[in-house]
Every structure is written in structure tokens, then in C-alpha cells.
Design a protein around this motif. Structure first.
Motif, mmCIF file in Angstrom:
data_model
loop_
_atom_site.group_PDB
_atom_site.id
_atom_site.type_symbol
_atom_site.label_atom_id
_atom_site.label_comp_id
_atom_site.label_asym_id
_atom_site.label_seq_id
_atom_site.Cartn_x
_atom_site.Cartn_y
_atom_site.Cartn_z
ATOM 1 N N LYS A 1 -6.755 1.414 97.321
ATOM 2 C CA LYS A 1 -7.409 2.673 97.685
ATOM 3 C C LYS A 1 -6.388 3.661 98.252
ATOM 4 N N THR A 2 -5.469 3.128 99.057
ATOM 5 C CA THR A 2 -4.403 3.971 99.614
ATOM 6 C C THR A 2 -3.569 4.569 98.491
ATOM 7 N N ALA A 3 -3.187 3.735 97.523
ATOM 8 C CA ALA A 3 -2.351 4.205 96.404
ATOM 9 C C ALA A 3 -3.066 5.290 95.608
ATOM 10 N N ALA A 4 -4.369 5.097 95.357
ATOM 11 C CA ALA A 4 -5.146 6.086 94.587
ATOM 12 C C ALA A 4 -5.222 7.411 95.342
ATOM 13 N N LEU A 5 -5.401 7.325 96.653
ATOM 14 C CA LEU A 5 -5.479 8.545 97.473
ATOM 15 C C LEU A 5 -4.115 9.240 97.519
ATOM 16 N N ASN A 6 -3.047 8.464 97.701
ATOM 17 C CA ASN A 6 -1.705 9.046 97.729
ATOM 18 C C ASN A 6 -1.364 9.722 96.406
ATOM 19 N N LEU A 7 -1.837 9.129 95.301
ATOM 20 C CA LEU A 7 -1.593 9.713 93.976
ATOM 21 C C LEU A 7 -2.287 11.068 93.868
ATOM 22 N N GLU A 8 -3.529 11.131 94.314
ATOM 23 C CA GLU A 8 -4.272 12.394 94.231
ATOM 24 C C GLU A 8 -3.623 13.471 95.107
ATOM 25 N N ILE A 9 -3.118 13.045 96.267
ATOM 26 C CA ILE A 9 -2.426 14.009 97.141
ATOM 27 C C ILE A 9 -1.157 14.502 96.451
ATOM 28 N N ALA A 10 -0.392 13.564 95.880
ATOM 29 C CA ALA A 10 0.854 13.938 95.182
ATOM 30 C C ALA A 10 0.584 14.971 94.096
ATOM 31 N N GLN A 11 -0.507 14.785 93.362
ATOM 32 C CA GLN A 11 -0.837 15.701 92.256
ATOM 33 C C GLN A 11 -1.181 17.112 92.747
ATOM 34 N N ASN A 12 -1.437 17.234 94.037
ATOM 35 C CA ASN A 12 -1.848 18.540 94.570
ATOM 36 C C ASN A 12 -0.869 19.175 95.556
ATOM 37 N N VAL A 13 0.240 18.472 95.858
ATOM 38 C CA VAL A 13 1.162 19.056 96.852
ATOM 39 C C VAL A 13 2.526 19.449 96.313
ATOM 40 N N ILE A 14 2.941 18.886 95.180
ATOM 41 C CA ILE A 14 4.294 19.211 94.709
ATOM 42 C C ILE A 14 4.417 20.726 94.566
ATOM 43 N N THR A 15 5.512 21.243 95.107
ATOM 44 C CA THR A 15 5.652 22.692 95.278
ATOM 45 C C THR A 15 6.843 23.214 94.488
ATOM 46 N N LYS A 16 6.556 24.192 93.641
ATOM 47 C CA LYS A 16 7.609 24.842 92.845
ATOM 48 C C LYS A 16 8.191 25.982 93.683
ATOM 49 N N ILE A 17 9.489 25.918 93.964
ATOM 50 C CA ILE A 17 10.115 26.976 94.785
ATOM 51 C C ILE A 17 10.961 27.899 93.904
ATOM 52 N N ILE A 18 11.737 27.293 93.000
ATOM 53 C CA ILE A 18 12.506 28.074 92.010
ATOM 54 C C ILE A 18 12.259 27.416 90.656
ATOM 55 N N ASP A 19 11.995 28.221 89.639
ATOM 56 C CA ASP A 19 11.820 27.617 88.312
ATOM 57 C C ASP A 19 12.226 28.601 87.230
#
Length: 537
Positions: free
Chosen positions: A362-380
Motif C-alpha cells: 500500500k505504501t509503494a502504491a501511494l508513493n507511486l501516485e505521489i511520484a506521478q504528481n510531483v516531478i517538477t519541470k524547471i528547464i526543458d
């Protein structure tokens, strides 16, 4: 009816929450059992070991890891509860889960990572609070000394930083409340800390006394905002920080923990808070060195308005001092608040046993969902296309800093973007000059920086030669940089502005590494935003 001295002493004992250690000697354990039996103490605050507790963590004492710490804590809690005539309220710092104190237990992202979530995903913070609450209950713990309501508006803060949801007061307030609500749903008490706000400080209160220069008006406008929202939402408890606010104390540098003006006048009277007030650890150097007479500090902390004396080191003497100096009415007030908290935690009926199991899936599934929503593009600057074009021409390489090439980020990238891989793991095993030479013929480099430490001390433990290597590569190559770690690391990387791509990935968890790799290969839109303002060189 006059209450007897003995009955008063029994009530005063409830205010004391001494520190206990999972990995301790049998002699120390028996000493704690004696304290519980003789003084009717109210609760305990668990730490991993003496070497890692509060003020000791900056020392060079080696923290010895024990694979069975989790089993040990369950056994110890049951033992301590057995010794208690009044059920103990068991507390721990579990800001990012039991893993903050206990190895081989579920770990959740740091608050600064959660702070990168869009407001629309605040339900994920609620879920983190809920899962942490369930993990605590599985160990027999009812009280989490979390979350931080500190607004992180000082990048040089040595102790808050990654532990805060960021510098936006509304987001800090909302996310703190979501986290508390998640824990509350599963019957675990929470705590907003460090009142009146530890964010804008540059001294570590474990070691010295930070001083807040703000006026009351400025504090009301910013630092106090999340606490006010917490009070409106009936927060279980508020922890007072070891920090001085001269504007509230007639210009004096008195620690808030020992200040009636802060606790009674501001928190109780002005802000209308009638819940449980807990001191920060009383062994921290900013207060522990103030009084030579044993028990004096405990009395001063109680007299200032604290109900719970956390990490109290002088229990018998502290009880005597409070008995000698406090009015029966004041003793009754704090006693009632503690009993109310114990009732809410459901332990007074004798239900103190550990319940449930740790759920790593359950922890892994929650961490995955958080990862999918926090990665931040600063320069691209079209970095995905750039990487694929370079790879076609055999001009793409990957460089991992502080992890070997077997990391999940590289493995994920290599499914569609295979290329030569290099690593700088540490000063003993790696040589930056050799790496620089090996990268000479490549035009584009995907760099993954696994930041060695979450705290900013000594440049997050990034070696100078690694900073020099980064600087040179950013100057001479097309670099796409992924940072797995505290975003406050970004300003110390020279020439970072010259990156062709810069992505902040926050945690080095498997779920974050894989998500970062997929996001890059598929060129997905990222939804995270930096939770703090950062100037990149």
C-alpha cells in the motif's frame, strides 16, 4: 474536598513523557519500568537509540542499525504498558513514517516533496497521514508528533527545510490539516509544530536558540497562519518550539517553551486554543543548559503553559518542583487535557495493544501516485527529443552521481534509450577526472544526482570535486539533469542555468526513479511545482 499530596503527585506524573530508546540496555529498560510504576508518568517518546536522539544526532556517535528494531519496539511498548497503572500515551516522531525512527519500516515522502503536489491532489497528503497512522497503530503507538506547520521561508534553515510543506502559508495550512485528518480517521493523535513558527530561522534549536525578529502583526500574517487554521480544525496538540520571539517577551530572548507570553497570552488567550500543549524535547541544548537545579527546567516549562513535558530528563525532581509551586487548579487543567487526549486515542479502556500489520504494498502504491504528481519541470529545451537524436548519433551518455549505474532511473531509461553509462559513487571508489575524460566524446549527458543528504550542512555532503565536475559538464555539454533529493540543493550547483533540461524528482525511492524515467521517455507533462522559491545559478 481537599486532594491529597499523593493524589496530586499521581496527576503531575501524567505530564511527563520521558524519552525511551528501541535499542537500549536491559538496565535502562528496567529503569523506565521503575519510572512508570513509581511516578505514574503519562507517556513515552520513542527514539531509535541514544546516539540518534534529539541533541545527540549532531555528535559523531555511531548509530548502529538493527534489523529487528520494529519487533523490538512492539515488545517494549507491551512491556511498558504492562508496568503502567494508567495506560501510557506512546508517542514518536514519524513525520515521513516510522522509517524516520525505525529501519525496515514503510517510508513516505518528505513534507517538501508533498508540498510539490498540486492543491487538487491534497487527498494524497490525507492518504499519507492515514497510512502513517495505520503503521503507528500496528506498532502500538497512538500519538505522532507531526506534522510541521512551519513555513519554510529561509533557505539557510539547518533543521526545518525538507520537513516543511514549503513556503506558501495556505498550502502549508491545508496540507498540515489533511495529514492530521488522515491520522485522525484511524484514531491516531497528531501535533502541529513548532509554534509560533520555526521556518524563518538559521539556527538549529537542537544546539542553540534561534531568534525570530518578527512583530506579532508579522507573525499573525504569516508564521501563525497554519496554526490558526489548525486550531479552527480542532488539532489534537500543538508543540512549542525552542525559539525566542523578543517582540512577544518584552524584548527578551526567552525560549517560547518557557514563555507564558507565547503559550498563555498568545496561544491560549489570543488564539483561543484549549487543546493539549506539548514542549519540544527538553534535552535540547537551547533550554537544557539553562538551569543547574534538577527539576527546575520542568517546572519552568510547566509554569509557562505546557501540559506535556517531552523528553523530560528529571522526572522525580520535576514532579516535586511542580508539586511545590503549582496551584491545584493548574494541575487539574493539564491533567484533564491529557486524559481527554487519552480518551480520544481510545487507550483508557485498556485497549493499548498493537493492531494491524505494516502494508508495504500500500505504501509503494501511494508513493507511486505521489511520484506521478510531483516531478517538477524547471528547464526543458526539448530535452527528450535532444536525447533521442543524440542517441541515434552515438553521442548520448548517462552519468549517475552517488549511485551506481544499476539504479532504477537508468534501467527505466535504457528500455528505450540505451547508451554508455558512468557513475561517481564516492571519493574512495570513483575519480571525477577519469569520468570527465570518458565523457569527452559525448555531446549530450543525462545526469542523475542522488543527493547524499537531506540536510544542507556541508553542501548536502556533495563533494567539491563533484560540484566542479557538474560545473564543467554544464559548461561544455548539453546536460539533462534529474535531481533526486532536497530541491534546496539546486542553488549550489554552478552553471545549472545552462542545462538543456532540469527536472526535480525529490526522492530517490524506486517509485520516483521509475516515474522520472517513464516521464522522460514519454515526454509526459509534469504537474509538480517547486514548493519553495529557488534561485538557480
Amino acid at each position: 474536598m481537599k486532594i491529597t499530596t499523593e493524589a496530586l503527585k499521581q496527576k503531575i506524573g501524567q505530564f511527563f513523557f520521558p524519552a525511551v530508546f528501541i535499542n537500549d540496555t536491559e538496565e535502562n529498560i528496567q529503569e523506565t519500568e521503575r519510572l512508570i510504576k513509581e511516578h505514574n508518568i503519562g507517556g513515552l517518546t520513542f527514539f531509535h537509540s541514544r546516539a540518534s536522539a534529539a541533541t545527540n544526532y549532531e555528535s559523531k556517535k555511531k548509530v548502529v542499525f538493527n534489523d529487528d528494531s520494529y519487533e523490538k519496539i512492539k515488545v517494549l511498548i507491551a512491556r511498558y504498558q504492562k508496568a503502567a497503572s494508567t495506560p501510557l500515551l506512546i508517542s514518536i516522531d514519524a513525520e515521513w513514517g516510522l522509517a524516520m525512527r525505525i529501519e525496515k519500516t514503510p517510508q513516505y515522502p518528505y513534507a517538501i516533496t508533498l508540498g510539490a503536489l498540486p492543491e487538487s491532489k491534497s487527498n494524497l497528503v490525507y492518504e499519507v497521514g492515514k497510512q502513517i497512522g495505520l503503521d503507528l497503530k500496528a506498532a502500538g503507538i497512538q500519538y505522532n508528533l507531526s506534522p510541521l506547520a512551519d513555513i519554510n521561508n529561509n533557505p539557510n534553515n539547518p533543521v526545518i527545510g525538507y520537513r516543511s510543506f514549503g513556503e506558501n502559508k495556505e498550502k502549508v495550512a491545508d496540507f498540515s490539516i489533511e495529514y492530521l485528518k488522515g491520522m485522525s480517521e484511524v484514531g491516531v493523535l497528531g501535533c502541529l509544530k513548532h509554534f509560533p513558527g520555526h521556518g524563518n530561522t538559521n539556527v538549529d534549536s537542537h544546539l542553540g536558540l534561534p531568534v525570530l525578529k518578527e512583530t506579532l502583526e508579522e507573525l499573525m500574517e504569516n508564521e501563525l497562519y497554519p496554526f490558526i487554521k489548525g486550531i479552527e480544525n480542532n488539532v489534537d496538540s500543538i508543540m512549542i518550539g525552542h525559539l525566542a520571539v523578543p517582540s512577544l517577551n518584552d524584548g527578551k530572548d526567552t525560549s517560547a517553551t518557557l514563555s507564558k507570553a507565547v503559550i498563555q497570552d498568545l496561544l491560549r488567550d489570543k488564539l483561543g486554543y484549549d487543546g493539549l500543549v506539548i514542549s519540544d524535547a527538553l534535552n535540547m541544548h537551547s533550554v537544557s543548559k539553562l538551569y543547574e537545579t534538577k527539576g527546575h527546567l520542568e517546572w519552568e516549562a510547566f509554569n509557562a503553559g505546557n501540559d506535556v513535558l517531552c523528553f523530560a530528563e528529571n522526572v522525580p525532581e520535576g514532579i516535586q518542583e511542580i508539586l511545590k509551586n503549582a496551584s491545584p487548579e493548574r494541575i487539574e487543567e493539564s491533567f484533564n487535557r491529557i486524559i481527554k487526549a487519552k480518551e480520544k486515542a481510545g487507550i483508557l479502556s485498556g485497549n493499548t495493544t498493537a493492531s494491524g500489520e505494516l502494508n508495504f504494498e500500500k505504501t509503494a502504491a501511494l508513493n507511486l501516485e505521489i511520484a506521478q504528481n510531483v516531478i517538477t519541470k524547471i528547464i526543458d529545451n526539448s530535452s527528450t527529443e535532444l536525447a533521442f537524436a543524440s542517441q541515434k548519433n552515438n553521442k548520448l551518455a548517462k552519468l549517475s552521481l552517488y549511485k551506481n549505474t544499476e539504479n532504477s532511473f537508468f534501467k527505466t531509461l535504457s528500455t528505450k534509450l540505451p547508451s554508455p553509462e558512468f557513475a561517481f559513487e564516492n571519493l574512495e571508489d570513483s575519480d571525477s577526472t577519469t569520468i570527465k575524460k570518458e565523457l569527452e566524446n559525448f555531446e549530450t549527458i543525462i545526469l542523475s544526482l542522488f543527493v547524499p543528504k537531506a540536510k544542507p550542512m556541508n553542501n548536502f555532503e556533495i563533494d567539491n570535486e563533484v560540484l566542479k565536475l557538474l560545473s564543467d559538464l554544464l559548461e561544455t555539454k548539453k546536460c539533462i539533469v534529474y535531481v533526486f533529493g532536497n530541491p534546496y540543493v539546486l542553488p549550489i550547483i554552478p552553471n545549472l542555468k545552462k542545462a538543456s533540461g532540469l527536472f526535480q524528482a525529490y526522492q530517490d525511492f524506486e517509485e520516483f526513479q521509475k516515474t522520472a524515467g517513464i516521464q522522460f521517455l514519454e515526454n509526459f507533462i509534469t504537474s509538480g511545482t517547486l514548493p519553495v522559491n529557488i534561485d538557480i545559478q
